[in-house]
Design a protein around this motif. Structure first.
Motif, mmCIF file in Angstrom:
data_model
loop_
_atom_site.group_PDB
_atom_site.id
_atom_site.type_symbol
_atom_site.label_atom_id
_atom_site.label_comp_id
_atom_site.label_asym_id
_atom_site.label_seq_id
_atom_site.Cartn_x
_atom_site.Cartn_y
_atom_site.Cartn_z
ATOM 1 N N VAL A 1 0.839 -1.194 0.000
ATOM 2 C CA VAL A 1 0.000 0.000 0.000
ATOM 3 C C VAL A 1 0.874 1.245 0.000
ATOM 4 N N LEU A 2 0.326 2.327 -0.533
ATOM 5 C CA LEU A 2 0.969 3.635 -0.493
ATOM 6 C C LEU A 2 0.246 4.452 0.569
ATOM 7 N N CYS A 3 0.977 4.968 1.551
ATOM 8 C CA CYS A 3 0.390 5.679 2.684
ATOM 9 C C CYS A 3 0.868 7.128 2.700
ATOM 10 N N VAL A 4 -0.059 8.033 2.980
ATOM 11 C CA VAL A 4 0.277 9.444 3.119
ATOM 12 C C VAL A 4 -0.170 9.890 4.507
ATOM 13 N N PHE A 5 0.761 10.405 5.312
ATOM 14 C CA PHE A 5 0.471 10.845 6.673
ATOM 15 C C PHE A 5 0.529 12.362 6.783
ATOM 16 N N THR A 6 -0.445 12.919 7.508
ATOM 17 C CA THR A 6 -0.467 14.331 7.857
ATOM 18 C C THR A 6 -0.744 14.429 9.349
ATOM 19 N N PRO A 7 0.033 15.151 10.139
ATOM 20 C CA PRO A 7 1.294 15.774 9.741
ATOM 21 C C PRO A 7 2.333 14.712 9.372
ATOM 22 N N ALA A 8 3.360 15.153 8.696
ATOM 23 C CA ALA A 8 4.413 14.253 8.222
ATOM 24 C C ALA A 8 5.111 13.566 9.388
ATOM 25 N N LEU A 9 5.508 12.321 9.155
ATOM 26 C CA LEU A 9 6.311 11.617 10.148
ATOM 27 C C LEU A 9 7.753 12.104 10.070
ATOM 28 N N VAL A 10 8.450 11.992 11.186
ATOM 29 C CA VAL A 10 9.841 12.403 11.269
ATOM 30 C C VAL A 10 10.737 11.344 10.633
ATOM 31 N N GLY A 11 10.403 10.064 10.872
ATOM 32 C CA GLY A 11 11.189 8.994 10.254
ATOM 33 C C GLY A 11 11.269 7.725 11.061
ATOM 34 N N PRO A 12 11.741 7.793 12.302
ATOM 35 C CA PRO A 12 11.945 6.549 13.034
ATOM 36 C C PRO A 12 10.720 6.042 13.796
ATOM 37 N N GLU A 13 9.571 6.706 13.641
ATOM 38 C CA GLU A 13 8.399 6.320 14.426
ATOM 39 C C GLU A 13 8.061 4.839 14.252
ATOM 40 N N ASP A 14 7.599 4.260 15.340
ATOM 41 C CA ASP A 14 7.086 2.893 15.332
ATOM 42 C C ASP A 14 5.826 2.898 16.176
ATOM 43 N N HIS A 15 4.936 1.964 15.912
ATOM 44 C CA HIS A 15 3.658 1.904 16.629
ATOM 45 C C HIS A 15 3.861 1.638 18.123
ATOM 46 N N ASP A 16 3.104 2.352 18.953
ATOM 47 C CA ASP A 16 3.118 2.075 20.384
ATOM 48 C C ASP A 16 2.136 0.940 20.668
ATOM 49 N N GLU A 17 1.884 0.672 21.943
ATOM 50 C CA GLU A 17 1.017 -0.455 22.331
ATOM 51 C C GLU A 17 -0.422 -0.292 21.851
ATOM 52 N N GLN A 18 -0.847 0.925 21.517
ATOM 53 C CA GLN A 18 -2.201 1.155 21.012
ATOM 54 C C GLN A 18 -2.229 1.251 19.488
ATOM 55 N N GLY A 19 -1.068 1.080 18.842
ATOM 56 C CA GLY A 19 -1.002 1.147 17.396
ATOM 57 C C GLY A 19 -0.899 2.557 16.865
ATOM 58 N N SER A 20 -0.382 3.477 17.662
ATOM 59 C CA SER A 20 -0.304 4.888 17.292
ATOM 60 C C SER A 20 1.147 5.325 17.155
ATOM 61 N N TYR A 21 1.362 6.440 16.464
ATOM 62 C CA TYR A 21 2.666 7.088 16.390
ATOM 63 C C TYR A 21 2.640 8.320 17.281
ATOM 64 N N PRO A 22 3.764 8.645 17.938
ATOM 65 C CA PRO A 22 3.812 9.905 18.684
ATOM 66 C C PRO A 22 3.855 11.086 17.714
ATOM 67 N N LEU A 23 3.510 12.251 18.218
ATOM 68 C CA LEU A 23 3.593 13.487 17.441
ATOM 69 C C LEU A 23 4.817 14.248 17.934
ATOM 70 N N TYR A 24 5.743 14.544 17.016
ATOM 71 C CA TYR A 24 6.980 15.220 17.379
ATOM 72 C C TYR A 24 6.903 16.711 17.085
ATOM 73 N N ASP A 25 7.569 17.500 17.923
ATOM 74 C CA ASP A 25 7.753 18.923 17.694
ATOM 75 C C ASP A 25 8.892 19.086 16.704
ATOM 76 N N ASP A 26 9.081 20.304 16.185
ATOM 77 C CA ASP A 26 10.149 20.546 15.213
ATOM 78 C C ASP A 26 11.540 20.333 15.810
ATOM 79 N N ASP A 27 11.669 20.446 17.124
ATOM 80 C CA ASP A 27 12.972 20.246 17.756
ATOM 81 C C ASP A 27 13.247 18.778 18.091
ATOM 82 N N GLY A 28 12.308 17.885 17.715
ATOM 83 C CA GLY A 28 12.492 16.460 17.942
ATOM 84 C C GLY A 28 11.911 15.938 19.239
ATOM 85 N N SER A 29 11.331 16.820 20.059
ATOM 86 C CA SER A 29 10.726 16.358 21.303
ATOM 87 C C SER A 29 9.297 15.886 21.031
#
Length: 133
Positions: A101-129
């Motif tokens: 599949v081709l997936c498009v995420f908004t907002p954009a992912l930073v890169g190393p995200e992986d699913h947490d225990e609920q199947g979600s990605y964290p949301l990062y600030d521009d400084d990486g936090s």
């Protein structure tokens, strides 16, 4: 202009037990969204809930299904079928024989995200936090 090949995307690939996600564009590219080619491995089922992102998915190859656990419903996926998680729906994506599949995420992912225990990605600030888990 950004031009990337399949081989380029291998550099940022996430290879998990149930899927491989090749990330073609990411937040650093400044597009406002990220584009990923994801291969769901045969016989796998992924339970996900993108609380912090919206996702649009287009089936490119293979077959599978998407089940909406929030609003209800289940749809078969085959090449040319698109679904969009416009309300952060909890869902299950599965494929018996493998599916790309081709997936498009908004907002954009930073890169190393992986699913947490609920199947979600964290949301990062521009400084990486992390802003939200």
């Amino acid at each position: 202009m950004i031009v990337r090949t399949h081989e380029d995307a291998e550099d940022s690939a996430i290879n998990e037990e149930k899927f491989i996600s090749r990330r073609y564009t990411l937040r650093a590219d400044g597009m406002g969204h990220s584009v990923h080619e994801t291969y769901i491995k045969p016989g796998c089922e992924l339970r996900m809930w993108y609380r912090n992102h919206r996702e649009t998915v287009l089936c490119l190859e293979g077959e599978g299904s998407i089940e909406d656990l929030t609003e209800g419903g289940k749809w078969e996926l085959k090449p040319g079928v698109l679904y969009a998680l416009d309300k952060h729906q909890q869902h299950v994506l599965s494929s018996e024989k493998g599916m790309t599949v081709l997936c498009v995420f908004t907002p954009a992912l930073v890169g190393p995200e992986d699913h947490d225990e609920q199947g979600s990605y964290p949301l990062y600030d521009d400084d990486g936090s992390i802003l939200k888990r």
